[in-house]
Motif scaffolding. Structure first.
Motif, PDB file in Angstrom:
ATOM      1  N   VAL A  23       0.836  -1.205   0.000  1.00  0.00           N
ATOM      2  CA  VAL A  23       0.000   0.000   0.000  1.00  0.00           C
ATOM      3  C   VAL A  23       0.868   1.250   0.000  1.00  0.00           C
ATOM      4  O   VAL A  23       0.585   2.216  -0.725  1.00  0.00           O
ATOM      5  CB  VAL A  23      -0.951  -0.006   1.218  1.00  0.00           C
ATOM      6  CG1 VAL A  23      -1.614   1.362   1.391  1.00  0.00           C
ATOM      7  CG2 VAL A  23      -2.015  -1.087   1.050  1.00  0.00           C
ATOM      8  N   GLY A  24       1.932   1.233   0.780  1.00  0.00           N
ATOM      9  CA  GLY A  24       2.824   2.394   0.825  1.00  0.00           C
ATOM     10  C   GLY A  24       3.449   2.686  -0.523  1.00  0.00           C
ATOM     11  O   GLY A  24       3.511   3.847  -0.954  1.00  0.00           O
ATOM     12  N   MET A  25       3.911   1.650  -1.218  1.00  0.00           N
ATOM     13  CA  MET A  25       4.543   1.843  -2.523  1.00  0.00           C
ATOM     14  C   MET A  25       3.545   2.333  -3.562  1.00  0.00           C
ATOM     15  O   MET A  25       3.855   3.224  -4.369  1.00  0.00           O
ATOM     16  CB  MET A  25       5.186   0.527  -2.981  1.00  0.00           C
ATOM     17  CG  MET A  25       6.546   0.256  -2.375  1.00  0.00           C
ATOM     18  SD  MET A  25       7.309  -1.255  -3.023  1.00  0.00           S
ATOM     19  CE  MET A  25       6.652  -2.450  -1.859  1.00  0.00           C
ATOM     20  N   LEU A  26       2.349   1.759  -3.557  1.00  0.00           N
ATOM     21  CA  LEU A  26       1.352   2.168  -4.543  1.00  0.00           C
ATOM     22  C   LEU A  26       0.847   3.578  -4.271  1.00  0.00           C
ATOM     23  O   LEU A  26       0.554   4.336  -5.203  1.00  0.00           O
ATOM     24  CB  LEU A  26       0.186   1.177  -4.552  1.00  0.00           C
ATOM     25  CG  LEU A  26       0.520  -0.254  -4.964  1.00  0.00           C
ATOM     26  CD1 LEU A  26      -0.738  -1.120  -4.961  1.00  0.00           C
ATOM     27  CD2 LEU A  26       1.183  -0.294  -6.331  1.00  0.00           C
ATOM     28  N   ALA A  27       0.733   3.935  -2.994  1.00  0.00           N
ATOM     29  CA  ALA A  27       0.302   5.287  -2.653  1.00  0.00           C
ATOM     30  C   ALA A  27       1.354   6.312  -3.060  1.00  0.00           C
ATOM     31  O   ALA A  27       1.025   7.423  -3.490  1.00  0.00           O
ATOM     32  CB  ALA A  27       0.019   5.371  -1.153  1.00  0.00           C
ATOM     33  N   GLU A  28       2.608   5.942  -2.952  1.00  0.00           N
ATOM     34  CA  GLU A  28       3.706   6.863  -3.271  1.00  0.00           C
ATOM     35  C   GLU A  28       3.964   6.960  -4.768  1.00  0.00           C
ATOM     36  O   GLU A  28       4.165   8.060  -5.311  1.00  0.00           O
ATOM     37  CB  GLU A  28       4.984   6.402  -2.566  1.00  0.00           C
ATOM     38  CG  GLU A  28       6.199   7.277  -2.872  1.00  0.00           C
ATOM     39  CD  GLU A  28       7.473   6.776  -2.203  1.00  0.00           C
ATOM     40  OE1 GLU A  28       8.545   7.352  -2.476  1.00  0.00           O
ATOM     41  OE2 GLU A  28       7.388   5.803  -1.407  1.00  0.00           O
ATOM     42  N   LEU A  38       0.818  -7.983 -10.614  1.00  0.00           N
ATOM     43  CA  LEU A  38       1.652  -8.109  -9.420  1.00  0.00           C
ATOM     44  C   LEU A  38       1.106  -7.250  -8.291  1.00  0.00           C
ATOM     45  O   LEU A  38       1.012  -7.688  -7.133  1.00  0.00           O
ATOM     46  CB  LEU A  38       3.094  -7.699  -9.757  1.00  0.00           C
ATOM     47  CG  LEU A  38       4.127  -7.858  -8.648  1.00  0.00           C
ATOM     48  CD1 LEU A  38       4.227  -9.311  -8.207  1.00  0.00           C
ATOM     49  CD2 LEU A  38       5.481  -7.358  -9.133  1.00  0.00           C
ATOM     50  N   ALA A  39       0.724  -6.021  -8.604  1.00  0.00           N
ATOM     51  CA  ALA A  39       0.158  -5.127  -7.596  1.00  0.00           C
ATOM     52  C   ALA A  39      -1.131  -5.699  -7.027  1.00  0.00           C
ATOM     53  O   ALA A  39      -1.409  -5.581  -5.825  1.00  0.00           O
ATOM     54  CB  ALA A  39      -0.097  -3.747  -8.205  1.00  0.00           C
ATOM     55  N   LEU A  57      -7.257   1.787  -3.074  1.00  0.00           N
ATOM     56  CA  LEU A  57      -6.327   1.391  -4.122  1.00  0.00           C
ATOM     57  C   LEU A  57      -6.846   0.182  -4.900  1.00  0.00           C
ATOM     58  O   LEU A  57      -6.666   0.094  -6.118  1.00  0.00           O
ATOM     59  CB  LEU A  57      -4.962   1.069  -3.512  1.00  0.00           C
ATOM     60  CG  LEU A  57      -4.176   2.266  -2.967  1.00  0.00           C
ATOM     61  CD1 LEU A  57      -2.996   1.797  -2.129  1.00  0.00           C
ATOM     62  CD2 LEU A  57      -3.690   3.145  -4.114  1.00  0.00           C
ATOM     63  N   ALA A  58      -7.509  -0.722  -4.192  1.00  0.00           N
ATOM     64  CA  ALA A  58      -8.047  -1.917  -4.855  1.00  0.00           C
ATOM     65  C   ALA A  58      -9.115  -1.543  -5.872  1.00  0.00           C
ATOM     66  O   ALA A  58      -9.172  -2.120  -6.972  1.00  0.00           O
ATOM     67  CB  ALA A  58      -8.611  -2.881  -3.813  1.00  0.00           C
ATOM     68  N   ARG A  59      -9.976  -0.594  -5.537  1.00  0.00           N
ATOM     69  CA  ARG A  59     -11.017  -0.170  -6.478  1.00  0.00           C
ATOM     70  C   ARG A  59     -10.390   0.496  -7.708  1.00  0.00           C
ATOM     71  O   ARG A  59     -10.833   0.276  -8.842  1.00  0.00           O
ATOM     72  CB  ARG A  59     -12.001   0.763  -5.782  1.00  0.00           C
ATOM     73  CG  ARG A  59     -12.946   0.044  -4.816  1.00  0.00           C
ATOM     74  CD  ARG A  59     -14.064   0.959  -4.371  1.00  0.00           C
ATOM     75  NE  ARG A  59     -13.587   1.968  -3.427  1.00  0.00           N
ATOM     76  CZ  ARG A  59     -13.569   1.805  -2.101  1.00  0.00           C
ATOM     77  NH1 ARG A  59     -13.989   0.675  -1.559  1.00  0.00           N
ATOM     78  NH2 ARG A  59     -13.145   2.766  -1.313  1.00  0.00           N
ATOM     79  N   ARG A  60      -9.369   1.301  -7.482  1.00  0.00           N
ATOM     80  CA  ARG A  60      -8.684   1.941  -8.611  1.00  0.00           C
ATOM     81  C   ARG A  60      -8.001   0.900  -9.493  1.00  0.00           C
ATOM     82  O   ARG A  60      -8.052   0.985 -10.726  1.00  0.00           O
ATOM     83  CB  ARG A  60      -7.650   2.944  -8.102  1.00  0.00           C
ATOM     84  CG  ARG A  60      -8.231   4.169  -7.401  1.00  0.00           C
ATOM     85  CD  ARG A  60      -7.111   5.033  -6.854  1.00  0.00           C
ATOM     86  NE  ARG A  60      -7.618   6.174  -6.097  1.00  0.00           N
ATOM     87  CZ  ARG A  60      -6.853   6.960  -5.345  1.00  0.00           C
ATOM     88  NH1 ARG A  60      -5.543   6.736  -5.286  1.00  0.00           N
ATOM     89  NH2 ARG A  60      -7.388   7.960  -4.681  1.00  0.00           N
ATOM     90  N   GLN A  79     -11.988 -10.408  -8.315  1.00  0.00           N
ATOM     91  CA  GLN A  79     -11.565 -10.820  -6.980  1.00  0.00           C
ATOM     92  C   GLN A  79     -11.335  -9.614  -6.071  1.00  0.00           C
ATOM     93  O   GLN A  79     -11.705  -9.623  -4.896  1.00  0.00           O
ATOM     94  CB  GLN A  79     -10.299 -11.668  -7.069  1.00  0.00           C
ATOM     95  CG  GLN A  79      -9.922 -12.338  -5.744  1.00  0.00           C
ATOM     96  CD  GLN A  79      -8.753 -13.294  -5.884  1.00  0.00           C
ATOM     97  OE1 GLN A  79      -8.282 -13.572  -7.004  1.00  0.00           O
ATOM     98  NE2 GLN A  79      -8.270 -13.811  -4.769  1.00  0.00           N
ATOM     99  N   LEU A  80     -10.734  -8.568  -6.620  1.00  0.00           N
ATOM    100  CA  LEU A  80     -10.501  -7.362  -5.836  1.00  0.00           C
ATOM    101  C   LEU A  80     -11.818  -6.700  -5.438  1.00  0.00           C
ATOM    102  O   LEU A  80     -11.994  -6.275  -4.288  1.00  0.00           O
ATOM    103  CB  LEU A  80      -9.636  -6.378  -6.638  1.00  0.00           C
ATOM    104  CG  LEU A  80      -8.156  -6.747  -6.800  1.00  0.00           C
ATOM    105  CD1 LEU A  80      -7.521  -5.878  -7.882  1.00  0.00           C
ATOM    106  CD2 LEU A  80      -7.400  -6.596  -5.484  1.00  0.00           C
ATOM    107  N   GLU A  81     -12.743  -6.603  -6.380  1.00  0.00           N
ATOM    108  CA  GLU A  81     -14.030  -5.972  -6.089  1.00  0.00           C
ATOM    109  C   GLU A  81     -14.832  -6.783  -5.075  1.00  0.00           C
ATOM    110  O   GLU A  81     -15.507  -6.214  -4.204  1.00  0.00           O
ATOM    111  CB  GLU A  81     -14.815  -5.792  -7.382  1.00  0.00           C
ATOM    112  CG  GLU A  81     -14.208  -4.717  -8.285  1.00  0.00           C
ATOM    113  CD  GLU A  81     -14.832  -4.652  -9.670  1.00  0.00           C
ATOM    114  OE1 GLU A  81     -14.523  -3.710 -10.416  1.00  0.00           O
ATOM    115  OE2 GLU A  81     -15.634  -5.551 -10.006  1.00  0.00           O
TER     116      GLU A  81
END
Length: 238
Positions: A23-28, A38-39, A57-60, A79-81
């Motif tokens: 989450v930190g990497m994707l937010a940054e 992979l994400a 982040l999952a919704r995006r 799966q994410l939704e």
């Protein structure tokens, strides 16, 4: 496009189920358009751990996957939704499969044979490993014939990987590079020559490695869904 270092860090975080790290990497850095699969695996772990900001982040990411629509993308988006409560739960059984290992069997060398997935653990067995296990146990019959315990994985060879090379070449803006790579993939030994030529341009090599990994990972996920399974979120070790 993500850098090689960023993808390596994301892969390590996803593999070790470091939800906060993902989450930190994707937010940054934002969503990595060349590593959405992979994400997604990293975010599934983060959602399972109820990490703050993971649902947003999952919704995006689900929307980005649906927009790209490569093999396996819609399966992962579903799966994410489902995990964030914005979509129905896929009618697939959860299995902790390593997609990289599955892809290696699915798209490996045909001479190396097929493989199996242990449905009790999610472990992927190659043909050579299976033969060794049978010999070690001194079995008279094949213990992997039980369909309730083992899922057969047929090796499909490198045909789809070859198509990936063709597709990648079509994305190159430099016509000279595209022409040289197009010549390289003609005939036997295409993969080796392709990488030999591509290695002259490190930036393009990094882009190819990310592209190839993403395509194979998505195809492995799609194959698993067709067999009735979805990848279970990784669990952090205590």
């Amino acid at each position: 496009m993500t850098t090689d270092d960023e993808r390596r860090r994301l892969r390590a975080a996803a593999y070790t189920a470091d939800g906060k790290g993902v989450v930190g990497m994707l937010a940054e850095n934002g969503l990595p358009d060349d590593a959405l699969q992979l994400a997604g695996d990293g975010l599934l772990a983060a959602l399972d751990q109820r990490v703050e900001n993971a649902p947003v982040l999952a919704r995006r990411l689900a929307a980005a996957l649906r927009g790209r629509a490569w093999p396996g993308d819609v399966t992962l988006a579903d799966q994410l939704e489902a995990a964030v409560g914005t979509g129905p739960q896929p009618l697939l059984r959860s299995l902790p499969v390593d997609l990289d290992e599955l892809a290696d069997v699915l798209e490996g060398d045909l001479t190396q044979g097929d493989g199996h997935i242990d449905l009790s653990t999610g472990e992927v067995w190659t043909s050579s490993a299976l033969e060794y296990a049978i010999e070690a146990e001194n079995e008279d019959s094949d213990p992997f014939d039980d369909p309730s315990r083992w899922l057969f994985v047929e090796c499909r060879g490198s045909r789809l990987g070859y198509q990936d090379m063709e597709w990648f070449i079509a994305t190159l803006e430099d016509a000279n590079r595209a022409e040289r790579l197009g010549i390289a993939i003609e005939g036997r030994g295409a993969f080796r020559r392709f990488k030999d030529v591509l290695s002259r341009w490190p930036g393009e090599m990094d882009r190819w490695l990310a592209f190839s990994d993403e395509r194979k990972r998505g195809r492995a996920r799609e194959w698993l869904a067709a067999a009735g399974y979805r990848v279970a979120p990784r669990r952090q070790r205590p």
